[in-house]
Write a protein that holds these residues in place. Structure first.
Motif, PDB file in Angstrom:
ATOM      1  N   ILE A  17      -1.152  -4.672  -8.803  1.00 38.12           N
ATOM      2  CA  ILE A  17      -1.739  -3.691  -7.891  1.00 38.12           C
ATOM      3  C   ILE A  17      -1.742  -2.319  -8.574  1.00 38.12           C
ATOM      4  N   PRO A  18      -2.923  -1.764  -8.743  1.00 36.44           N
ATOM      5  CA  PRO A  18      -3.073  -0.499  -9.472  1.00 36.44           C
ATOM      6  C   PRO A  18      -2.465   0.693  -8.726  1.00 36.44           C
ATOM      7  N   GLU A  19      -2.058   1.670  -9.466  1.00 36.59           N
ATOM      8  CA  GLU A  19      -1.530   2.894  -8.889  1.00 36.59           C
ATOM      9  C   GLU A  19      -2.569   3.534  -7.987  1.00 36.59           C
ATOM     10  N   GLY A  20      -2.108   4.076  -6.863  1.00 42.61           N
ATOM     11  CA  GLY A  20      -3.028   4.728  -5.943  1.00 42.61           C
ATOM     12  C   GLY A  20      -3.701   3.761  -4.988  1.00 42.61           C
ATOM     13  N   ASN A  21      -3.389   2.478  -5.141  1.00 41.04           N
ATOM     14  CA  ASN A  21      -3.951   1.463  -4.236  1.00 41.04           C
ATOM     15  C   ASN A  21      -2.839   0.932  -3.340  1.00 41.04           C
ATOM     16  N   SER A  52      13.488  -3.405 -10.536  1.00 40.84           N
ATOM     17  CA  SER A  52      12.526  -4.425 -10.969  1.00 40.84           C
ATOM     18  C   SER A  52      11.286  -3.766 -11.566  1.00 40.84           C
ATOM     19  N   GLY A  53      11.086  -2.511 -11.188  1.00 44.10           N
ATOM     20  CA  GLY A  53       9.927  -1.803 -11.705  1.00 44.10           C
ATOM     21  C   GLY A  53       8.645  -2.162 -10.981  1.00 44.10           C
ATOM     22  N   LEU A  54       8.747  -3.025  -9.989  1.00 45.16           N
ATOM     23  CA  LEU A  54       7.555  -3.434  -9.246  1.00 45.16           C
ATOM     24  C   LEU A  54       7.172  -2.373  -8.209  1.00 45.16           C
ATOM     25  N   PRO A  55       5.867  -2.213  -7.988  1.00 43.10           N
ATOM     26  CA  PRO A  55       5.357  -1.209  -7.039  1.00 43.10           C
ATOM     27  C   PRO A  55       5.438  -1.677  -5.590  1.00 43.10           C
ATOM     28  N   TRP A  56       6.622  -1.964  -5.131  1.00 39.63           N
ATOM     29  CA  TRP A  56       6.822  -2.449  -3.760  1.00 39.63           C
ATOM     30  C   TRP A  56       6.321  -1.462  -2.725  1.00 39.63           C
ATOM     31  N   HIS A  57       6.293  -0.192  -3.096  1.00 38.51           N
ATOM     32  CA  HIS A  57       5.875   0.842  -2.139  1.00 38.51           C
ATOM     33  C   HIS A  57       4.393   0.774  -1.819  1.00 38.51           C
ATOM     34  N   ARG A  58       3.636   0.030  -2.620  1.00 39.21           N
ATOM     35  CA  ARG A  58       2.188  -0.081  -2.354  1.00 39.21           C
ATOM     36  C   ARG A  58       1.892  -1.154  -1.320  1.00 39.21           C
ATOM     37  N   VAL A  59       2.922  -1.723  -0.735  1.00 39.49           N
ATOM     38  CA  VAL A  59       2.727  -2.756   0.284  1.00 39.49           C
ATOM     39  C   VAL A  59       3.013  -2.201   1.672  1.00 39.49           C
ATOM     40  N   ILE A  60       2.004  -2.290   2.531  1.00 44.95           N
ATOM     41  CA  ILE A  60       2.133  -1.803   3.903  1.00 44.95           C
ATOM     42  C   ILE A  60       1.692  -2.907   4.864  1.00 44.95           C
ATOM     43  N   ASN A  61       1.823  -2.667   6.161  1.00 40.36           N
ATOM     44  CA  ASN A  61       1.424  -3.706   7.113  1.00 40.36           C
ATOM     45  C   ASN A  61      -0.042  -3.560   7.522  1.00 40.36           C
ATOM     46  N   GLN A  76      11.025   7.211   4.175  1.00 46.00           N
ATOM     47  CA  GLN A  76      10.769   8.456   3.460  1.00 46.00           C
ATOM     48  C   GLN A  76      10.600   8.220   1.968  1.00 46.00           C
ATOM     49  N   GLN A  77      11.376   7.288   1.445  1.00 43.83           N
ATOM     50  CA  GLN A  77      11.272   6.976   0.023  1.00 43.83           C
ATOM     51  C   GLN A  77       9.889   6.404  -0.295  1.00 43.83           C
ATOM     52  N   GLN A  78       9.459   5.463   0.544  1.00 46.17           N
ATOM     53  CA  GLN A  78       8.151   4.843   0.322  1.00 46.17           C
ATOM     54  C   GLN A  78       7.031   5.864   0.448  1.00 46.17           C
ATOM     55  N   GLN A  79       7.127   6.682   1.456  1.00 38.87           N
ATOM     56  CA  GLN A  79       6.105   7.711   1.652  1.00 38.87           C
ATOM     57  C   GLN A  79       6.042   8.635   0.437  1.00 38.87           C
ATOM     58  N   SER A  80       7.213   9.004  -0.036  1.00 39.23           N
ATOM     59  CA  SER A  80       7.294   9.896  -1.192  1.00 39.23           C
ATOM     60  C   SER A  80       6.643   9.272  -2.428  1.00 39.23           C
ATOM     61  N   LEU A  81       6.977   8.008  -2.661  1.00 39.22           N
ATOM     62  CA  LEU A  81       6.416   7.308  -3.811  1.00 39.22           C
ATOM     63  C   LEU A  81       4.898   7.226  -3.713  1.00 39.22           C
ATOM     64  N   LEU A  82       4.405   6.942  -2.505  1.00 42.97           N
ATOM     65  CA  LEU A  82       2.962   6.838  -2.306  1.00 42.97           C
ATOM     66  C   LEU A  82       2.272   8.172  -2.547  1.00 42.97           C
ATOM     67  N   GLU A  83       2.840   9.199  -1.984  1.00 39.29           N
ATOM     68  CA  GLU A  83       2.213  10.510  -2.130  1.00 39.29           C
ATOM     69  C   GLU A  83       2.220  10.965  -3.582  1.00 39.29           C
ATOM     70  N   SER A  84       3.219  10.519  -4.323  1.00 36.67           N
ATOM     71  CA  SER A  84       3.288  10.900  -5.735  1.00 36.67           C
ATOM     72  C   SER A  84       2.148  10.288  -6.526  1.00 36.67           C
ATOM     73  N   GLU A  85       1.519   9.264  -5.960  1.00 30.78           N
ATOM     74  CA  GLU A  85       0.363   8.696  -6.655  1.00 30.78           C
ATOM     75  C   GLU A  85      -0.927   8.935  -5.882  1.00 30.78           C
ATOM     76  N   GLY A  86      -0.888   9.926  -5.024  1.00 27.55           N
ATOM     77  CA  GLY A  86      -2.116  10.343  -4.352  1.00 27.55           C
ATOM     78  C   GLY A  86      -2.436   9.671  -3.039  1.00 27.55           C
TER      79      GLY A  86
END
Length: 104
Positions: A17-21, A52-61, A76-86
């Motif tokens: 899953i690409p960054e920003g997606n 693990s280095g996996l982009p788990w934060h790019r997974v939402i419901n 908050q962590q997930q939101q932060s990670l997401l916003e850091s990639e736009g």
DNA sequence: CTGTTGACCAAAT
DNA sequence: TATTTGGCCAACA
């Protein structure tokens, strides 16, 4: 009978899953060829080893929201990670009306 | 073995 | 458009 996929299958797909997606749990299940296994995908991510280095934060419901209580640190962590990639949130929902997935 | 729980989802209300 | 309901599958008590 066991699940039609193993945790490593999900890890592999998630890694692509690409960054920003963003993708939904259900989408991951579908991509693994196992419709209806969204909850199991969630369980797998839950057990995901830290670092693990996996982009788990790019997974939402499917509602387009983060699947954690809004007050939780995880949220908050997930939101932060997401916003850091736009990827920003509006009203608790991902500010991208359609979840982008660049096909296979 | 039965019952409950969870990083879910779609349809019905 | 917002909630509720019923279904889903694996892990756990």
């Amino acid at each position: 009978m066991h699940a039609p996929f193993s945790p490593s299958d999900i890890w592999f797909i998630l890694a692509k899953i690409p960054e920003g997606n963003v993708v939904t749990y259900g989408q991951l299940a579908n991509m693994a060829g196992a419709p209806g296994y969204a909850r199991v995908v969630g369980n797998i991510l839950k057990q995901l080893p830290s670092g693990s280095g996996l982009p788990w934060h790019r997974v939402i419901n499917s509602k387009g929201q983060i699947s954690f209580p809004e007050a939780s640190a995880k949220y908050q962590q997930q939101q932060s990670l997401l916003e850091s990639e736009g990827v920003t949130l509006l009203n608790g929902k991902v500010n991208l009306k359609l979840y982008q997935w660049n096909g296979e």
